[in-house]
Scaffold this motif. Structure first.
Motif, PDB file in Angstrom:
ATOM      1  N   PHE A  50       0.826  -1.405   0.032  1.00 22.63           N
ATOM      2  CA  PHE A  50       0.056  -0.009   0.092  1.00 22.63           C
ATOM      3  C   PHE A  50       0.826   1.207   0.119  1.00 22.63           C
ATOM      4  O   PHE A  50       1.458   1.677   1.002  1.00 22.63           O
TER       5      PHE A  50
ATOM      6  N   LEU B 229       1.050   6.948   8.174  1.00 19.39           N
ATOM      7  CA  LEU B 229       1.239   5.711   7.674  1.00 19.39           C
ATOM      8  C   LEU B 229       2.335   5.997   6.727  1.00 19.39           C
ATOM      9  O   LEU B 229       2.101   6.573   5.801  1.00 19.39           O
TER      10      LEU B 229
ATOM     11  N   ARG C 155       3.419  -6.223   2.848  1.00 19.22           N
ATOM     12  CA  ARG C 155       2.693  -6.086   4.141  1.00 19.22           C
ATOM     13  C   ARG C 155       1.870  -7.511   4.359  1.00 19.22           C
ATOM     14  O   ARG C 155       1.731  -8.115   3.283  1.00 19.22           O
TER      15      ARG C 155
ATOM     16  N   SER D  80      -3.738  -2.853  -3.261  1.00 17.85           N
ATOM     17  CA  SER D  80      -4.567  -2.315  -2.252  1.00 17.85           C
ATOM     18  C   SER D  80      -5.861  -3.112  -2.099  1.00 17.85           C
ATOM     19  O   SER D  80      -5.942  -4.075  -2.957  1.00 17.85           O
ATOM     20  N   VAL D  81      -6.512  -3.126  -0.994  1.00 14.90           N
ATOM     21  CA  VAL D  81      -7.570  -3.823  -0.784  1.00 14.90           C
ATOM     22  C   VAL D  81      -8.545  -3.516  -1.896  1.00 14.90           C
ATOM     23  O   VAL D  81      -9.305  -4.434  -2.459  1.00 14.90           O
ATOM     24  N   GLN D  82      -8.754  -2.252  -2.365  1.00 17.31           N
ATOM     25  CA  GLN D  82      -9.610  -1.856  -3.183  1.00 17.31           C
ATOM     26  C   GLN D  82      -9.628  -2.633  -4.575  1.00 17.31           C
ATOM     27  O   GLN D  82     -10.346  -3.070  -5.254  1.00 17.31           O
TER      28      GLN D  82
ATOM     29  N   ASN E 142     -10.227  -4.127   6.374  1.00 23.84           N
ATOM     30  CA  ASN E 142      -8.947  -4.430   6.400  1.00 23.84           C
ATOM     31  C   ASN E 142      -8.566  -4.632   7.768  1.00 23.84           C
ATOM     32  O   ASN E 142      -8.459  -3.882   8.691  1.00 23.84           O
TER      33      ASN E 142
ATOM     34  N   HIS F 287      -5.872  -5.245  10.277  1.00 24.56           N
ATOM     35  CA  HIS F 287      -4.456  -4.524  10.351  1.00 24.56           C
ATOM     36  C   HIS F 287      -3.695  -5.574  11.234  1.00 24.56           C
ATOM     37  O   HIS F 287      -4.008  -5.919  12.415  1.00 24.56           O
TER      38      HIS F 287
ATOM     39  N   ILE G 135     -13.739  -1.377   3.046  1.00 28.42           N
ATOM     40  CA  ILE G 135     -13.586  -1.273   1.563  1.00 28.42           C
ATOM     41  C   ILE G 135     -14.979  -1.741   1.226  1.00 28.42           C
ATOM     42  O   ILE G 135     -15.038  -3.167   1.336  1.00 28.42           O
TER      43      ILE G 135
HETATM   44  O1  LIG Z   1      -5.409  -1.546   0.852  1.00 26.17           O
HETATM   45  C1  LIG Z   1      -5.690  -0.169   1.601  1.00 26.17           C
HETATM   46  N1  LIG Z   1      -6.607   0.524   1.180  1.00 26.17           N
HETATM   47  C2  LIG Z   1      -6.912   1.811   2.076  1.00 26.17           C
HETATM   48  O2  LIG Z   1      -7.696   2.675   1.638  1.00 26.17           O
HETATM   49  C3  LIG Z   1      -6.156   1.727   3.042  1.00 26.17           C
HETATM   50  N2  LIG Z   1      -6.005   2.577   3.873  1.00 26.17           N
HETATM   51  C4  LIG Z   1      -4.997   2.582   5.002  1.00 26.17           C
HETATM   52  O3  LIG Z   1      -4.884   3.093   6.157  1.00 26.17           O
HETATM   53  N3  LIG Z   1      -4.732   1.294   4.656  1.00 26.17           N
HETATM   54  C5  LIG Z   1      -5.010   0.871   3.687  1.00 26.17           C
HETATM   55  N4  LIG Z   1      -5.021  -0.297   2.639  1.00 26.17           N
END
Ligand SMILES: O=c1[nH]c(=O)c2[nH]c(=O)[nH]c2[nH]1
Length: 322
Positions: free
Chosen positions: A183, A194, A200, A247-249, A275, A277, A310
């Motif tokens: 990310f 962050l 990750r 990304s998760v998106q 997500n 963490h 997400i």
């Molecule tokens: O894949 C992610 N999307 C996010 O929008 C996001 N925001 C975040 O803090 N970590 C992540 N990870």
């Protein structure tokens, strides 16, 4: 104004239009009632080979009048207790092929049996019993619960509507991967603390549901497995090297796209991906002989809360334009 004629002389039209002692300033714009959590285990016995299906059913009926609410007149109420009994008797008479087929059957029975029921909505959740494999052989009558994901469906049939609305879904599919997730390059401003993460942990609890536009040629069991497998495929990738997730998106979008590619009868799919963490634990205060040099990426802290969230629904373009 309250009507002063006896309730048992009301026509259907009057039933829907009288306001009892309530105010004609208000209208009930939505109503349904039914039984929740109707649990049953159905055993299909084909000689020595048994099949077990445990389900939980919610029924919801909408009537063509609201005199039960407005006038306290119960004559139209199919008791929620009777609805529960219909679930039991239908399971006994027809068995349970798939959650979708059982829900469709129940809706059909409610509408056929009671002409004043305008709409029936039935949700069926299946408990994941799986036949035990004993030395590679499927057991005739012993099962193990494999709660990798919960399967559910909600079927709504409205009288005179062209087709039923069938939404099927899965939830609580927990997955985790230890690499091939990054990310980076997100908004940089005074609120950002962050750092970019090039590598990750990615973990989520998948909830997904989808609508069937058509059921022609559809095997509900196969379709459900295809959705689950597509999600796992786009999360995990091939067993050797995996599949990179920026990304998760993006992973969510890739999984939804694969489902629409593979199942033509699905017209839209939604996914909710928290997500979950896992954060680095600072071990830098311990002597190097104990914890080594460099960052600690072996012992991580699972963060219960907060989690990211997400969500996106992907629909075929013809529908998305409507
Ligand atoms: O894949 C992610 N999307 C996010 O929008 C996001 N925001 C975040 O803090 N970590 C992540 N990870």
């Amino acid at each position: 104004m309250a009507p002063n004629y006896p309730y048992n002389q009301l026509t259907n039209y009057e039933k829907t239009n009288v306001t009892g002692q309530g105010s004609s300033d208000y209208a009930i714009v939505e109503s349904y009632y039914g039984k929740s959590f109707v649990k049953l285990l159905h055993i299909a016995r084909a000689g020595k080979v048994h099949t077990a299906k445990e389900i939980e059913v919610d029924t919801r009926l909408t009537l063509n009048s609201t005199i039960d609410y407005t006038l306290g007149d119960n004559r139209d109420i199919v008791a929620t207790d009777s609805q529960k009994n219909i679930v039991y008797v239908t399971a006994k008479q027809y068995g349970i092929k798939s959650p979708e087929e059982f829900a469709l059957l129940l809706c059909d029975i409610f509408l056929r049996k009671y002409s004043h029921v305008n709409a029936a909505k039935v949700t069926v959740t299946e408990y994941p019993w799986q036949r035990i494999q004993m030395n590679g052989r499927p057991h005739n009558h012993a099962f193990v619960m494999v709660p990798a994901a919960e399967r559910w469906t909600t079927v709504q049939v409205t009288r005179n509507a062209k087709s039923p609305v069938i939404e099927s879904g899965l939830r609580n599919l927990r997955v985790l991967k230890t690499t091939q997730s990054a990310f980076v390059n997100f908004v940089k401003d005074e609120y950002r603390t962050l750092p970019d993460a090039a590598d990750r942990v990615f973990s989520t609890l998948v909830s997904s549901s989808w609508f069937y536009a058509s059921t022609s040629g559809l095997d509900f069991d196969k379709a459900w497995e295809t959705v689950r497998d597509s999600i796992l495929e786009k999360f995990a990738g091939n067993p050797e090297d995996g599949l990179f997730s920026p990304s998760v998106q993006h992973t969510l979008y890739e999984a939804e796209t694969l489902v629409l590619n593979r199942i033509p009868q699905v017209d839209s799919i939604v996914m909710d991906l928290p997500n979950k963490h896992y954060v680095e634990i600072d071990l830098s205060k311990f002597p190097k002989e104990m914890v080594g040099e460099g960052p600690n990426n072996e012992v991580l802290l699972p963060l219960d809360k907060p989690s990211g969230f997400i969500h996106a629904r992907l629909a075929r373009n013809s529908k998305a334009k409507l």
